[in-house]
Motif scaffolding. Sequence first.
Motif, PDB file in Angstrom:
ATOM      1  N   LYS A   1     -30.358 -13.006   0.661  1.00  0.00           N
ATOM      2  CA  LYS A   1     -31.784 -12.964   0.338  1.00  0.00           C
ATOM      3  C   LYS A   1     -32.013 -13.216  -1.151  1.00  0.00           C
ATOM      4  N   ALA A   2     -31.152 -12.641  -1.996  1.00  0.00           N
ATOM      5  CA  ALA A   2     -31.278 -12.862  -3.441  1.00  0.00           C
ATOM      6  C   ALA A   2     -31.023 -14.323  -3.781  1.00  0.00           C
ATOM      7  N   GLN A   3     -30.068 -14.932  -3.098  1.00  0.00           N
ATOM      8  CA  GLN A   3     -29.795 -16.358  -3.313  1.00  0.00           C
ATOM      9  C   GLN A   3     -31.015 -17.200  -2.952  1.00  0.00           C
ATOM     10  N   ALA A   4     -31.614 -16.906  -1.806  1.00  0.00           N
ATOM     11  CA  ALA A   4     -32.764 -17.686  -1.346  1.00  0.00           C
ATOM     12  C   ALA A   4     -33.945 -17.531  -2.302  1.00  0.00           C
ATOM     13  N   GLN A   5     -34.182 -16.314  -2.779  1.00  0.00           N
ATOM     14  CA  GLN A   5     -35.293 -16.079  -3.695  1.00  0.00           C
ATOM     15  C   GLN A   5     -35.104 -16.822  -5.010  1.00  0.00           C
ATOM     16  N   ALA A   6     -33.848 -16.980  -5.443  1.00  0.00           N
ATOM     17  CA  ALA A   6     -33.559 -17.682  -6.687  1.00  0.00           C
ATOM     18  C   ALA A   6     -33.380 -19.181  -6.499  1.00  0.00           C
ATOM     19  N   GLY A   7     -33.521 -19.672  -5.272  1.00  0.00           N
ATOM     20  CA  GLY A   7     -33.353 -21.097  -5.001  1.00  0.00           C
ATOM     21  C   GLY A   7     -31.906 -21.549  -5.097  1.00  0.00           C
ATOM     22  N   LEU A   8     -30.977 -20.665  -4.761  1.00  0.00           N
ATOM     23  CA  LEU A   8     -29.554 -20.954  -4.879  1.00  0.00           C
ATOM     24  C   LEU A   8     -28.939 -21.224  -3.508  1.00  0.00           C
ATOM     25  N   HIS A   9     -27.770 -21.833  -3.539  1.00  0.00           N
ATOM     26  CA  HIS A   9     -27.004 -22.099  -2.328  1.00  0.00           C
ATOM     27  C   HIS A   9     -25.598 -21.539  -2.518  1.00  0.00           C
ATOM     28  N   SER A  10     -24.838 -21.487  -1.429  1.00  0.00           N
ATOM     29  CA  SER A  10     -23.463 -20.983  -1.527  1.00  0.00           C
ATOM     30  C   SER A  10     -22.556 -21.785  -0.606  1.00  0.00           C
ATOM     31  N   PHE A  11     -21.287 -21.799  -0.946  1.00  0.00           N
ATOM     32  CA  PHE A  11     -20.276 -22.424  -0.083  1.00  0.00           C
ATOM     33  C   PHE A  11     -18.960 -21.691  -0.290  1.00  0.00           C
ATOM     34  N   TRP A  12     -18.083 -21.819   0.700  1.00  0.00           N
ATOM     35  CA  TRP A  12     -16.763 -21.195   0.624  1.00  0.00           C
ATOM     36  C   TRP A  12     -15.723 -22.208   0.177  1.00  0.00           C
ATOM     37  N   ASP A  13     -14.874 -21.805  -0.729  1.00  0.00           N
ATOM     38  CA  ASP A  13     -13.698 -22.572  -1.123  1.00  0.00           C
ATOM     39  C   ASP A  13     -12.499 -21.657  -0.924  1.00  0.00           C
ATOM     40  N   ASP A  14     -11.882 -21.750   0.252  1.00  0.00           N
ATOM     41  CA  ASP A  14     -10.801 -20.844   0.640  1.00  0.00           C
ATOM     42  C   ASP A  14     -11.320 -19.405   0.611  1.00  0.00           C
ATOM     43  N   LYS A  15     -10.796 -18.555  -0.274  1.00  0.00           N
ATOM     44  CA  LYS A  15     -11.196 -17.150  -0.326  1.00  0.00           C
ATOM     45  C   LYS A  15     -12.230 -16.882  -1.419  1.00  0.00           C
ATOM     46  N   THR A  16     -12.904 -17.933  -1.859  1.00  0.00           N
ATOM     47  CA  THR A  16     -13.874 -17.822  -2.943  1.00  0.00           C
ATOM     48  C   THR A  16     -15.250 -18.246  -2.453  1.00  0.00           C
ATOM     49  N   LEU A  17     -16.246 -17.377  -2.675  1.00  0.00           N
ATOM     50  CA  LEU A  17     -17.633 -17.714  -2.381  1.00  0.00           C
ATOM     51  C   LEU A  17     -18.284 -18.180  -3.677  1.00  0.00           C
ATOM     52  N   VAL A  18     -18.818 -19.402  -3.668  1.00  0.00           N
ATOM     53  CA  VAL A  18     -19.440 -19.980  -4.858  1.00  0.00           C
ATOM     54  C   VAL A  18     -20.945 -20.032  -4.646  1.00  0.00           C
ATOM     55  N   VAL A  19     -21.678 -19.369  -5.526  1.00  0.00           N
ATOM     56  CA  VAL A  19     -23.138 -19.371  -5.500  1.00  0.00           C
ATOM     57  C   VAL A  19     -23.599 -20.267  -6.642  1.00  0.00           C
ATOM     58  N   ASN A  20     -24.487 -21.227  -6.327  1.00  0.00           N
ATOM     59  CA  ASN A  20     -24.818 -22.227  -7.338  1.00  0.00           C
ATOM     60  C   ASN A  20     -26.175 -22.852  -7.084  1.00  0.00           C
ATOM     61  N   ASP A  21     -26.673 -23.547  -8.119  1.00  0.00           N
ATOM     62  CA  ASP A  21     -27.845 -24.396  -7.954  1.00  0.00           C
ATOM     63  C   ASP A  21     -27.393 -25.841  -8.121  1.00  0.00           C
ATOM     64  N   PRO A  22     -28.204 -26.832  -7.710  1.00  0.00           N
ATOM     65  CA  PRO A  22     -27.725 -28.219  -7.671  1.00  0.00           C
ATOM     66  C   PRO A  22     -27.239 -28.778  -9.005  1.00  0.00           C
ATOM     67  N   LEU A  23     -27.803 -28.330 -10.128  1.00  0.00           N
ATOM     68  CA  LEU A  23     -27.458 -28.914 -11.424  1.00  0.00           C
ATOM     69  C   LEU A  23     -26.633 -27.974 -12.309  1.00  0.00           C
ATOM     70  N   GLY A  24     -26.057 -26.941 -11.733  1.00  0.00           N
ATOM     71  CA  GLY A  24     -25.087 -26.136 -12.458  1.00  0.00           C
ATOM     72  C   GLY A  24     -25.639 -25.190 -13.494  1.00  0.00           C
ATOM     73  N   ASP A  25     -26.934 -24.861 -13.421  1.00  0.00           N
ATOM     74  CA  ASP A  25     -27.450 -23.851 -14.340  1.00  0.00           C
ATOM     75  C   ASP A  25     -26.895 -22.468 -13.966  1.00  0.00           C
TER      76      ASP A  25
END
Length: 338
Positions: free
Chosen positions: A92-116
């Motif tokens: 929910k916090a990700q969605a409110q901030a306009g962020l997305h997430s993906f898994w890289d093996d055992k790592t969850l990466v939360v990010n926005d499209p331009l790396g801010d």
Amino acid sequence: MPTLFTPALRIALGLLLGASAQASLADAPACPSNDLPTFVQAFAASPELQQAFIATPLVEQRPVLDDRGREVTARYKLTGDNRHLLTLLDAKAQAQAGLHSFWDDKTLVVNDPLGDVVQAFVFERAACWQLVRVEQWSMDGLLDRQAPANESALQRQMRKADLFLGYGGREQYPLTTYFFELGQRILLDAAHKGSAKAAVQAVSLGFSGMAPELKPGEPEQLLLPYAQNDVEAALMLSMYYCYPQVDTDAESCQNPGKSEAILQRIAREQDSASAYHYLGSFYAEGRWGKADPVKALDCHQQALKRGDLESLWPMTWWTRKGEMPAAGGRCLNEPPQA
């Protein structure tokens, strides 16, 4: 010497310690799931699970500059309550901030499209999953520290792309592939905002295999507006016309007419030493058909007159081989009739 504990006292003490340990285990929450994404969903919403399954000490990693000004990372061991670092684990916090997430093996990466915002949560498995490291990959600190005076927003964006590509180029971080993709995405955005350099770099990354290949026709769309005046963009567009696909097996130029014309025009209109140099190199190797060393010689001579010292090398090579082309050639073709 008298013993400190009688047998009865030792038994009583053992029973007391055992009972205490069992009580502690009974108070610990059960592992919510063996499946890591499911575990994280529960972990993000529960302070009790966070307290139980955060490693001690938790490690925080940040990008920094070393004493030579090189981009490296530093890791810090954290103590105390670190649950404030976990805000972005919550969907929910990700969605409110306009962020997305993906898994890289055992790592969850939360990010926005331009790396801010780029925050990575690294988990390891023991009896249950544990959060062992939080990686903060925002480049704002480095960008602020190295900011030139009167820097524009577009110039800052270009430096941000360079930083992510630099960390990717080290090929020592688990997110290396992501850094190249992100760097290219930032460059594409900068290209659409008016940066010829960003357009050239984005296309080059697509052909390098380090970042995704661009869509069919996209390199031409990016480069063509800049190739009218920018030598590097014209050169990249010339290369694209010859070899439009990354995985092509073609050894010969696919569109020699367009490829040659763009460099001819930029040399004529911009009086560019680099354009003359590449014209000489391409005529010498027969990039657009049969090799033309006579034409190539004049191109390199014209480049030298304009300060391009690299054009000394082919003439030195011809001299050593005793194969100096005949003089009198003309590098530039007759201009097209209006």
